[in-house]
Scaffold this active site. Structure first.
Site, mmCIF file in Angstrom:
data_model
loop_
_atom_site.group_PDB
_atom_site.id
_atom_site.type_symbol
_atom_site.label_atom_id
_atom_site.label_comp_id
_atom_site.label_asym_id
_atom_site.label_seq_id
_atom_site.Cartn_x
_atom_site.Cartn_y
_atom_site.Cartn_z
ATOM 1 N N ASN A 181 -83.438 -38.124 -45.992
ATOM 2 C CA ASN A 181 -84.845 -38.164 -45.578
ATOM 3 C C ASN A 181 -85.255 -39.612 -45.357
ATOM 4 O O ASN A 181 -85.258 -40.408 -46.294
ATOM 5 C CB ASN A 181 -85.721 -37.511 -46.657
ATOM 6 C CG ASN A 181 -87.108 -37.244 -46.145
ATOM 7 O OD1 ASN A 181 -87.774 -38.139 -45.651
ATOM 8 N ND2 ASN A 181 -87.542 -36.003 -46.235
ATOM 9 N N HIS A 239 -89.205 -25.458 -43.971
ATOM 10 C CA HIS A 239 -88.796 -26.096 -42.714
ATOM 11 C C HIS A 239 -88.887 -25.087 -41.568
ATOM 12 O O HIS A 239 -88.922 -23.880 -41.795
ATOM 13 C CB HIS A 239 -87.360 -26.620 -42.793
ATOM 14 C CG HIS A 239 -87.246 -27.933 -43.503
ATOM 15 N ND1 HIS A 239 -87.085 -28.020 -44.861
ATOM 16 C CD2 HIS A 239 -87.297 -29.213 -43.041
ATOM 17 C CE1 HIS A 239 -87.023 -29.295 -45.210
ATOM 18 N NE2 HIS A 239 -87.157 -30.046 -44.118
ATOM 19 N N THR A 277 -82.910 -32.927 -48.351
ATOM 20 C CA THR A 277 -83.926 -33.657 -49.125
ATOM 21 C C THR A 277 -84.150 -32.997 -50.486
ATOM 22 O O THR A 277 -84.275 -33.688 -51.503
ATOM 23 C CB THR A 277 -85.259 -33.694 -48.345
ATOM 24 O OG1 THR A 277 -84.998 -34.297 -47.083
ATOM 25 C CG2 THR A 277 -86.308 -34.482 -49.082
ATOM 26 N N THR A 282 -77.851 -33.871 -42.084
ATOM 27 C CA THR A 282 -77.817 -33.282 -43.425
ATOM 28 C C THR A 282 -76.783 -32.147 -43.466
ATOM 29 O O THR A 282 -76.258 -31.751 -42.423
ATOM 30 C CB THR A 282 -79.201 -32.718 -43.817
ATOM 31 O OG1 THR A 282 -79.552 -31.677 -42.894
ATOM 32 C CG2 THR A 282 -80.269 -33.785 -43.785
ATOM 33 N N GLY A 298 -76.026 -37.141 -31.058
ATOM 34 C CA GLY A 298 -77.046 -36.092 -31.185
ATOM 35 C C GLY A 298 -78.262 -36.471 -30.357
ATOM 36 O O GLY A 298 -79.394 -36.092 -30.664
ATOM 37 N N LYS A 348 -83.766 -24.838 -38.522
ATOM 38 C CA LYS A 348 -82.983 -25.675 -39.437
ATOM 39 C C LYS A 348 -81.717 -24.942 -39.875
ATOM 40 O O LYS A 348 -81.767 -23.781 -40.277
ATOM 41 C CB LYS A 348 -83.827 -26.072 -40.655
ATOM 42 C CG LYS A 348 -83.108 -27.049 -41.575
ATOM 43 C CD LYS A 348 -84.044 -27.770 -42.501
ATOM 44 C CE LYS A 348 -83.302 -28.710 -43.447
ATOM 45 N NZ LYS A 348 -82.656 -29.825 -42.754
ATOM 46 N N GLY A 383 -78.318 -39.710 -40.462
ATOM 47 C CA GLY A 383 -79.446 -38.891 -40.904
ATOM 48 C C GLY A 383 -79.098 -37.423 -40.974
ATOM 49 O O GLY A 383 -79.865 -36.622 -41.518
HETATM 50 N N1 LIG Z 1 -82.446 -37.678 -42.636
HETATM 51 C C1 LIG Z 1 -83.631 -37.322 -42.114
HETATM 52 O O1 LIG Z 1 -84.668 -37.969 -42.350
HETATM 53 C C2 LIG Z 1 -83.672 -36.134 -41.211
HETATM 54 C C3 LIG Z 1 -84.870 -35.731 -40.598
HETATM 55 C C4 LIG Z 1 -84.843 -34.654 -39.696
HETATM 56 C C5 LIG Z 1 -83.650 -33.998 -39.444
HETATM 57 N N2 LIG Z 1 -82.521 -34.401 -40.076
HETATM 58 C C6 LIG Z 1 -81.204 -33.801 -39.807
HETATM 59 O O2 LIG Z 1 -80.730 -34.348 -38.582
HETATM 60 C C7 LIG Z 1 -79.862 -33.409 -37.939
HETATM 61 C C8 LIG Z 1 -80.369 -33.144 -36.518
HETATM 62 O O3 LIG Z 1 -81.658 -32.553 -36.601
HETATM 63 P P1 LIG Z 1 -82.430 -32.047 -35.289
HETATM 64 O O4 LIG Z 1 -83.667 -31.419 -35.772
HETATM 65 O O5 LIG Z 1 -82.485 -33.156 -34.301
HETATM 66 O O6 LIG Z 1 -81.403 -30.926 -34.782
HETATM 67 P P2 LIG Z 1 -81.103 -30.471 -33.294
HETATM 68 O O7 LIG Z 1 -80.347 -29.181 -33.425
HETATM 69 O O8 LIG Z 1 -82.350 -30.483 -32.480
HETATM 70 O O9 LIG Z 1 -80.143 -31.617 -32.741
HETATM 71 C C9 LIG Z 1 -78.768 -31.705 -33.058
HETATM 72 C C10 LIG Z 1 -78.041 -32.281 -31.846
HETATM 73 O O10 LIG Z 1 -76.649 -32.389 -32.177
HETATM 74 C C11 LIG Z 1 -75.916 -31.940 -31.050
HETATM 75 N N3 LIG Z 1 -74.594 -31.432 -31.434
HETATM 76 C C12 LIG Z 1 -74.305 -30.321 -32.136
HETATM 77 N N4 LIG Z 1 -72.981 -30.148 -32.217
HETATM 78 C C13 LIG Z 1 -72.413 -31.166 -31.531
HETATM 79 C C14 LIG Z 1 -71.069 -31.538 -31.255
HETATM 80 N N5 LIG Z 1 -70.027 -30.830 -31.717
HETATM 81 N N6 LIG Z 1 -70.859 -32.672 -30.541
HETATM 82 C C15 LIG Z 1 -71.885 -33.404 -30.081
HETATM 83 N N7 LIG Z 1 -73.196 -33.107 -30.324
HETATM 84 C C16 LIG Z 1 -73.453 -31.993 -31.044
HETATM 85 C C17 LIG Z 1 -76.748 -30.797 -30.475
HETATM 86 O O11 LIG Z 1 -76.399 -30.520 -29.124
HETATM 87 C C18 LIG Z 1 -78.150 -31.355 -30.623
HETATM 88 O O12 LIG Z 1 -78.550 -32.089 -29.474
HETATM 89 C C19 LIG Z 1 -79.873 -32.157 -38.833
HETATM 90 O O13 LIG Z 1 -78.771 -32.231 -39.713
HETATM 91 C C20 LIG Z 1 -81.176 -32.301 -39.615
HETATM 92 O O14 LIG Z 1 -81.180 -31.619 -40.841
HETATM 93 C C21 LIG Z 1 -82.508 -35.446 -40.940
#
Ligand SMILES: NC(=O)c1ccc[n+]([C@@H]2O[C@H](COP(=O)([O-])OP(=O)(O)OC[C@H]3O[C@@H](n4cnc5c(N)ncnc54)[C@H](O)[C@@H]3O)[C@@H](O)[C@H]2O)c1
Length: 219
Positions: free
Chosen positions: A100, A130, A141, A76, A10, A134, A74
């Protein structure tokens, strides 16, 4: 601590970019990355990080097994089967998984659990806001807070503009209400938690951990 060689799934996403920026500042080296435009590999990573989508989990597990790298997840929105898959995988490879990675959220959860124990006959509701991009709803979270409270609690979700993440737990008695709120002011707070998790897990054996284990270990 020595420079850590890490991989990122990602890597082109909002969190991916934030993680790369902070890891660079700390002189860690990105040696593997994967996103929809493909993969790039220079060396075997010591730690693999996934912030992508639930649909990518199979690929993430495949890479972690191939590299034998501890894994930080990370992403979700996983379903029950996927959550079980992550637990089972942690019997082979160490995993830190959290919905989170911010420090303040752990404080909110601890405070909410304490209030729930004191305010036994009060109503409890969770709300979260959010950004409009999202994909999952309610947020992971909010589900994590609900699980920590250990009882059926309603969750309200709003999707507005570019809010990085806001969660509130509200308590209501007859004649008064009390609300505690955590606001992530930028995604950097999550990236900082990820960096702490990287340092925690890099030399671990197999096992399942959360950000709580990471922070408890630091104290
Ligand atoms: N745990 C935490 O603290 C926390 C904090 C923020 C976001 N998140 C979660 O993290 C994840 C990503 O969030 P984001 O805001 O960066 O999202 P985003 O959409 O900006 O990034 C997701 C990335 O995954 C890639 N992707 C999607 N499908 C794919 C596939 N089949 N193969 C390869 N890559 C693929 C996309 O191209 C993109 O670059 C979400 O699930 C979000 O809810 C978690």
């Amino acid at each position: 601590m020595n420079k850590i060689k890490y991989g990122l799934i990602g890597a082109s996403g909002k969190m991916g970019k934030e993680i790369i920026s902070l890891m660079n500042e700390n002189e860690n080296e990105l040696v593997f990355k994967y996103d929809i435009d493909g993969e790039s590999f220079s060396e075997k990573p010591e730690v693999l990080i996934d912030f992508s989508l639930p649909a990518v989990l199979g690929k993430t597990i495949e890479y972690a097994l191939k590299f034998k790298s501890p894994l930080i997840i990370g992403t979700t929105g996983f379903n029950e089967v996927q959550l079980k898959q992550i637990r089972e995988f942690s019997e082979k490879i160490p995993v830190v998984q959290s919905y989170n990675f911010s420090v303040g959220m752990q404080m909110l959860i601890q405070s909410a659990v304490l209030l729930k124990e004191k305010l036994t006959d009060w109503d409890i509701e969770i709300s979260e806001i959010h950004h409009r991009f999202k994909k999952d709803k309610p947020s992971g979270t909010a589900i994590m807070i609900k699980n920590a409270l250990g009882r059926e609690v309603n969750i309200s979700s709003l999707r507005l503009g570019n809010v990085a993440g806001e969660h509130s737990v509200s308590f209501g008695g007859l004649g008064e209400t009390l609300t505690i709120t955590h606001s992530a002011l930028s995604r950097r707070t999550f990236a900082e938690g990820v960096l702490r998790a990287v340092k925690f897990i890099v030399d671990k054996e197999k096992g399942f951990y959360t950000i709580k284990d990471v922070l408890d270990k630091e104290q």
